[in-house]
Scaffold this motif. Sequence first.
Motif, PDB file in Angstrom:
ATOM      1  N   ALA A   1     -11.547   4.952   7.185  1.00  0.00           N
ATOM      2  CA  ALA A   1     -10.892   6.206   6.786  1.00  0.00           C
ATOM      3  C   ALA A   1     -11.513   7.402   7.503  1.00  0.00           C
ATOM      4  CB  ALA A   1     -10.994   6.382   5.278  1.00  0.00           C
TER       5      ALA A   1
ATOM      6  N   VAL B   1      -6.390   2.477   8.617  1.00  0.00           N
ATOM      7  CA  VAL B   1      -7.600   2.616   7.793  1.00  0.00           C
ATOM      8  C   VAL B   1      -8.316   1.272   7.675  1.00  0.00           C
ATOM      9  CG1 VAL B   1      -8.461   3.145   5.478  1.00  0.00           C
ATOM     10  CG2 VAL B   1      -6.717   4.600   6.528  1.00  0.00           C
ATOM     11  N   GLN B   2      -7.544   0.196   7.485  1.00  0.00           N
ATOM     12  CA  GLN B   2      -8.148  -1.135   7.392  1.00  0.00           C
ATOM     13  C   GLN B   2      -8.811  -1.549   8.699  1.00  0.00           C
ATOM     14  OE1 GLN B   2      -4.888  -3.605   6.121  1.00  0.00           O
ATOM     15  NE2 GLN B   2      -5.069  -2.991   3.980  1.00  0.00           N
TER      16      GLN B   2
ATOM     17  N   ASN C   1      -2.175   5.585   8.883  1.00  0.00           N
ATOM     18  CA  ASN C   1      -1.541   4.723   7.896  1.00  0.00           C
ATOM     19  C   ASN C   1      -2.540   3.695   7.366  1.00  0.00           C
ATOM     20  OD1 ASN C   1      -1.739   2.872   9.963  1.00  0.00           O
ATOM     21  ND2 ASN C   1       0.425   2.313   9.998  1.00  0.00           N
ATOM     22  N   ARG C   2      -2.103   2.917   6.378  1.00  0.00           N
ATOM     23  CA  ARG C   2      -3.003   1.975   5.714  1.00  0.00           C
ATOM     24  C   ARG C   2      -3.569   0.942   6.689  1.00  0.00           C
ATOM     25  NH1 ARG C   2       0.317   0.463   2.410  1.00  0.00           N
ATOM     26  NH2 ARG C   2      -0.105   1.917   0.724  1.00  0.00           N
ATOM     27  N   ALA C   3      -2.728   0.467   7.614  1.00  0.00           N
ATOM     28  CA  ALA C   3      -3.194  -0.529   8.586  1.00  0.00           C
ATOM     29  C   ALA C   3      -4.289   0.053   9.481  1.00  0.00           C
ATOM     30  CB  ALA C   3      -2.022  -1.020   9.438  1.00  0.00           C
TER      31      ALA C   3
ATOM     32  N   TYR D   1      -2.892  12.108  10.473  1.00  0.00           N
ATOM     33  CA  TYR D   1      -2.584  11.075   9.486  1.00  0.00           C
ATOM     34  C   TYR D   1      -2.931   9.707  10.049  1.00  0.00           C
ATOM     35  CZ  TYR D   1      -0.015   8.438   5.969  1.00  0.00           C
ATOM     36  OH  TYR D   1       0.316   7.569   4.962  1.00  0.00           O
TER      37      TYR D   1
ATOM     38  N   GLU E   1       3.524   4.747   7.253  1.00  0.00           N
ATOM     39  CA  GLU E   1       2.901   3.880   6.255  1.00  0.00           C
ATOM     40  C   GLU E   1       3.607   2.531   6.170  1.00  0.00           C
ATOM     41  OE1 GLU E   1      -0.208   3.121   4.251  1.00  0.00           O
ATOM     42  OE2 GLU E   1       0.121   5.202   4.812  1.00  0.00           O
TER      43      GLU E   1
END
Length: 421
Positions: free
Chosen positions: A112, A107-108, A103-105, A101, A84
């Motif tokens: 998702a 997902v962006q 991470n946020r990057a 999993y 993350e």
Amino acid sequence: MHEYVQRIVQRLYDARFILVVAAVLALLASMFTTVALWQALLGLTLVFLAAGMPTRSREARKRERLLRQEARAPLESIVFTTCEALDDPALILAPGGTLKYLNRAAVQQFGAMKEGAHLSSLLRPPAILNMVRKAMNTGGTYSIEHVEKVPSERWFRVRIAPMVEIADMKGGSELYMLTFRDQSESRRMDRMRSDFIANASHELRTPLASLSGFIETMRGPAKDDPEARERFLGIMFEQAGRMTRLVDDLLSLSRLELKAHMVPTDEVDLVPLIDHISDSLRPLAADLGVTIRTNAPEGPLIVAGDRDELIQVFENLMENACKYGRSGKTIDVTLSAADGTGKGVEVSVKDYGPGIPREHVPRLTERFYRVSVEASRSKKGTGLGLAIVKHILTRHRARLVVHSTVGEGSEFIVKFGNSGR
């Protein structure tokens, strides 16, 4: 020896029911038959041992299971937390290509996805999927280059590597990390440098070819023609001047890039500086039929800057306004500020000429970018003026804002300090 004893104990534990039954039968035999007392005692001992062994073994197994879970859970949590913290998109994959999993990057970048979904439902490029499959089959580390075309062109270095000694809690299987290193900015810089060298070479080659051609003509067919020689010399002088201006601008850009990180600290009053530039450009403006009007407050407008570089900025903007906005006949130069401290100082250079089409405005400060190549060359432009302006303003922590409407004119606004939008 210790392991051997453990195996015996484990086997006794597995046969605890039989031992209990045997011990009870031995006890009854001593009570209701002629069995000796030591045999009864042996039976009781076996009962107690058989009764105690399950409790001890069950507790030991429970402790061992909890210890394994406590060891694995923080390890997986640390891996995900580390993921993350990465700026680049990173995906944790289980064997077979299922997602553990994102991470946020990630997902962006990709959207998702739920845990357990297959990688192919998130990424479609065959080269990436083949690389992942190969890594999982061989246990090796691989990387490839990948280009995203939509919504904008972006370059990534995609890498997959096994996470050695990191086990999945459920199956104890190996995990893999798939990362996407964004190389778009470095690629754009490389392309910009290549374009710059190509454009600079082209811009120098054109006047050089003209000079070579006229020299050859003057040494040959026009050798004894004074009128042609005089005309050719005038053109050659103009082309030599064009090369000189281009080399000077290239050197200016090079010097600015070397000291781009050095913020000027001298104090410069913009009011007399603009007056000086206006006076120096009035002869050119008069030749073009343009009137320069200045509007400034009576007090000083002090900014931190390099006087010579700021003269270069406003001289370039005002000269461009005279040349390209000459049909409007008037140039308005306006200075304003919220106070006299240099915070919020703005200088506007406005012409009332033909204006600039909207699609060209964002690219005006690119090197060698011209709205009209012929118009720029006819006005002795090098295509580097606004690029130099941008570099100087960046060093001064200022910025250039351009507003233009076709048929109404253009306005170039230099904003210093906290001038806002």
